[in-house]
Scaffold this active site. Structure first.
Site, PDB file in Angstrom:
ATOM      1  N   ASP A 103       0.826  -1.214   0.000  1.00  0.00           N
ATOM      2  CA  ASP A 103       0.000   0.000   0.000  1.00  0.00           C
ATOM      3  C   ASP A 103       0.858   1.262   0.000  1.00  0.00           C
ATOM      4  O   ASP A 103       0.358   2.355   0.299  1.00  0.00           O
ATOM      5  CB  ASP A 103      -0.913   0.014   1.239  1.00  0.00           C
ATOM      6  CG  ASP A 103      -2.122  -0.895   1.088  1.00  0.00           C
ATOM      7  OD1 ASP A 103      -2.398  -1.325  -0.046  1.00  0.00           O
ATOM      8  OD2 ASP A 103      -2.777  -1.193   2.102  1.00  0.00           O
ATOM      9  N   ASP A 113      -5.980  -8.644  14.223  1.00  0.00           N
ATOM     10  CA  ASP A 113      -5.513  -9.978  14.591  1.00  0.00           C
ATOM     11  C   ASP A 113      -6.250 -10.515  15.821  1.00  0.00           C
ATOM     12  O   ASP A 113      -6.719 -11.658  15.844  1.00  0.00           O
ATOM     13  CB  ASP A 113      -4.005  -9.962  14.840  1.00  0.00           C
ATOM     14  CG  ASP A 113      -3.565  -8.745  15.641  1.00  0.00           C
ATOM     15  OD1 ASP A 113      -4.422  -8.067  16.240  1.00  0.00           O
ATOM     16  OD2 ASP A 113      -2.351  -8.467  15.672  1.00  0.00           O
TER      17      ASP A 113
END
Length: 681
Positions: free
Chosen positions: A96, A244
């Site tokens: 990105d 996560d």
């Protein structure tokens, strides 16, 4: 002990915060006990067998990156050097970036693709969802049965995949997490503090939860997921800053198992800049609270989740609330000492409090460290010494993060910059991605000054034994604030892909005097605060002490002398309670009452001692002295928040903000001046 007034109110808040913090601390020791007796984990570790080469499953390795020019090649090289069949290995570089890292990664990917690797650079139109969004986008073209994830600062060993895939012989095994190692652990005292903090997390908390019914969280990197588990749990979601932890909780609620490998280490680079470490801690703290707000009810109401697992999940998701509770205690404690509030009964109470603090805090942790690192515990103990100050100073940053999450503020996923630092002595300050200090540093400076004042309050209120409880956090605030500013001196903006990289600009004159100016401001602020305390607070405390002596005076003459001296220390007029004032705290009324005691003492001194009239008068004057002392105790807290002090505090904040804004404007002008020649060339 007075059962009403601001002192009692503050004391109750102090006790509540202390007890909640103690509960979280005791739970850590419970996990430390469990980590040494996790038989299910040990049994699985012993029973695992290697997977034959011809039976190795297909694996996709995802490497999410954003502007990582200093470490991109290192992590990609390490992944491509792993001992695993090329025909069963797919590598996705989820890039990105918006700087020259893009071109660097393209050249590395082309190089490895030419050598026969199934590797691709995946680019998105925007950074929506940040890391979670990149992982989610990568899943659309992932071909592996298993998904390995590595952040840019990690260096997986060659046997990583073969070592981990053998733990997935159980079809319900959802993910396996490895312990993090640290390639630059001894770079500075800060990296040593970070290292031991992470080591304790992995070898105590994660090991205690591995292969048990207690939920284990994935740490975002250095692990492998079963692709079917990710899909079954709802995939990567972008509603929190810790995607996560969010996914791992949802997976375990769906019945998936998880495991932590304490004997397999994946090295990584620790943040070497204070502002980068603060950004990382902020993201973890805010993200945990976001997950709590999102999943807490689901976990608590889940019928198949055991009660103790629900309790541990609650503690784990909300553990960062100890940061604002710690600051609340830090703010309240000096106030109680200044008010001469009776905290505990008995003369040995301060020693008992210090003993409990040492036993539950440093002492208990050192015992755990000794059990975990039998041969290297002294080195880890020294790292823990640094951690005490680092963690205390970081509470301001983490408290802001907690309130950000509770208030629902949306933040960009700000990555932790890496500089490719692997050994002591390497320089990073002139590299790109160096972060400036933020406004949180101003709060840290405030708490540092407040702590210095608190130390003086403890000393002058004859509570010297309590000074370590104030001094340790104060040193932590000073350390974190100083390092935040010191690590910002040479900040540079990232180089755009469309603009040539300018030569390093010389330091601005304002930057050269920044640190001395901040230190001078701290000293002046502490001096002004001490002067204000000595002029307005200390006389009332002195009067309170004299009135306490008057209550035990045996003769009218002694009582008269103590009250006379107390009268000299109390202002002749005024009322510190400026909001809803009462006569109890009106200094003129207090003077009238003291004059009455003096007059009665003078009259009774002419009477025959120890008769009924004499004894009654002495008891009345003792009671009147006690009432005056309680009135003074009620007045003291309001002096701290007097209109003058509020105005001075506001002016102090305005000055700091003005300096901060001026430095930022100067830095912007400097960067524009340095960039203009590059544009012209």
């Amino acid at each position: 002990m007075v059962l009403y007034g601001p002192g009692t109110f503050l004391y109750v808040i102090f006790l509540i915060a202390a007890w909640i913090t103690t509960m979280y601390t005791l739970n850590f020791y419970y996990l430390a006990y469990q980590s040494r007796r996790n038989r299910a984990h040990d049994k699985v570790m012993r029973a695992v067998a290697d997977v034959p080469t011809n039976a190795l499953p297909a694996v996709t390795v995802q490497i999410p990156l954003y502007n990582e020019k200093y470490v991109a090649r290192r992590v990609i090289d390490a992944v491509c050097k792993m001992d695993y069949p090329k025909d069963r290995l797919q590598v996705q570089v989820l890039d990105d970036s918006d700087d020259d890292t893009v071109d660097l990664i393209r050249s590395i990917v082309d190089e490895y693709r030419f050598r026969g690797f199934d590797i691709v650079q995946l680019r998105r139109a925007d950074r929506s969802g940040y890391k979670a969004g990149a992982l989610k986008a990568g899943m659309g073209s992932a071909t592996g049965e298993f998904i390995a994830i590595f952040d840019a600062d990690f260096i997986p060993p060659a046997n990583f995949l073969k070592r981990l895939v053998r733990h997935f012989d159980d079809p319900k095994m959802g993910f396996v997490q490895c312990k993090w190692g640290h390639i630059n652990e001894d770079y500075s005292s800060m990296t040593q503090a970070e290292a031991v903090s992470l080591d304790i997390h992995f070898l105590v908390e994660q090991k205690a939860k591995s292969m048990s019914h207690i939920f284990l969280n994935f740490n975002g990197t250095a692990g492998i997921w079963r692709a079917a588990c990710i899909s079954d749990a709802g995939g990567w979601q972008t509603t929190t800053l810790v995607e996560d932890m969010d996914l791992s909780y949802r997976a375990q609620m769906n019945g998936w198992k998880c495991m932590f490998l304490d004997d397999f280490v994946v090295n990584a680079e620790l943040p070497v800049q204070m502002n980068a470490a603060k950004r990382q801690q902020f993201r973890w703290a805010k993200g945990s609270i976001q997950v709590a707000l999102k999943l807490m009810l689901d976990v608590l109401l889940h019928r198949k989740v055991r009660a103790d697992s629900k309790l541990q999940s609650f503690i784990h998701m909300t553990r960062h609330i100890v940061n604002p509770l710690f600051l609340a205690q830090f703010l309240i404690f000096p106030m109680l000492l200044a008010m001469e509030f009776k905290l505990y009964e008995g003369q040995l109470a301060p020693l008992a409090v210090l003993g409990m603090y040492v036993a539950l805090g440093p002492g208990g942790y050192l015992v755990v460290i000794n059990k975990v690192w039998k041969h290297d515990w002294k080195h880890k103990g020294m790292q823990f010494f640094f951690l005490n100050f680092f963690a205390a100073g970081m509470t301001v940053n983490n408290t802001v993060a907690v309130f950000d999450a509770v208030l629902g503020r949306k933040n960009e996923f700000l990555r932790t910059p890496k500089f490719g630092i692997t050994s002591k002595g390497e320089e990073w300050r002139n590299k790109e991605y160096v972060l400036p200090f933020t406004k949180t540093t101003l709060l840290e400076i405030f708490f540092a000054i407040y702590g210095v004042i608190g130390i003086f309050v403890a000393i002058f209120s004859n509570n010297v034994l309590y000074t370590p409880l104030i001094a340790i956090p104060t040193v932590g605030f000073i350390y974190v604030a100083y390092m935040s500013i010191a690590h910002s001196q040479f900040g540079k903006k990232k180089a755009s892909r469309k603009v040539a990289t300018a030569a390093p600009a010389p330091k601005a004159a304002g930057q050269k005097v920044l640190l001395p100016g901040i230190l001078a401001f701290l000293i002046i602020g502490a001096g002004v605060a001490y002067y204000g305390y000595h002029v307005s607070i200390y006389p009332l405390q002195e009067a309170s002490g004299l009135l306490a002596r008057a209550q035990s005076a045996q003769t009218p003459q002694q009582l008269q002398e103590y009250v006379r001296l107390a009268r000299l220390s109390v202002p002749a007029e005024g009322n510190p309670v400026w909001l809803f004032p009462t006569v109890r705290t009106d200094f003129a009324v207090l003077h009238v009452q003291m004059d009455g005691i003096l007059a009665r003492a003078a009259a009774i001194s002419l009477s025959e001692p120890h008769n009924e009239e004499y004894n009654t008068a002495m008891m009345d004057m003792h009671a009147a002295s006690l009432a005056l002392q309680e009135n003074l105790h009620e007045a003291v807290p309001y002096i701290y928040v007097s209109p003058t002090n509020i105005a001075m505090g506001g002016a102090w904040v305005v000055v700091i903000l003005s300096v901060f804004a001026a430095l930022r404007r100067a830095r912007t002008r400097q960067q524009r001046a340095a960039t203009t020649p590059a544009l012209q060339s």
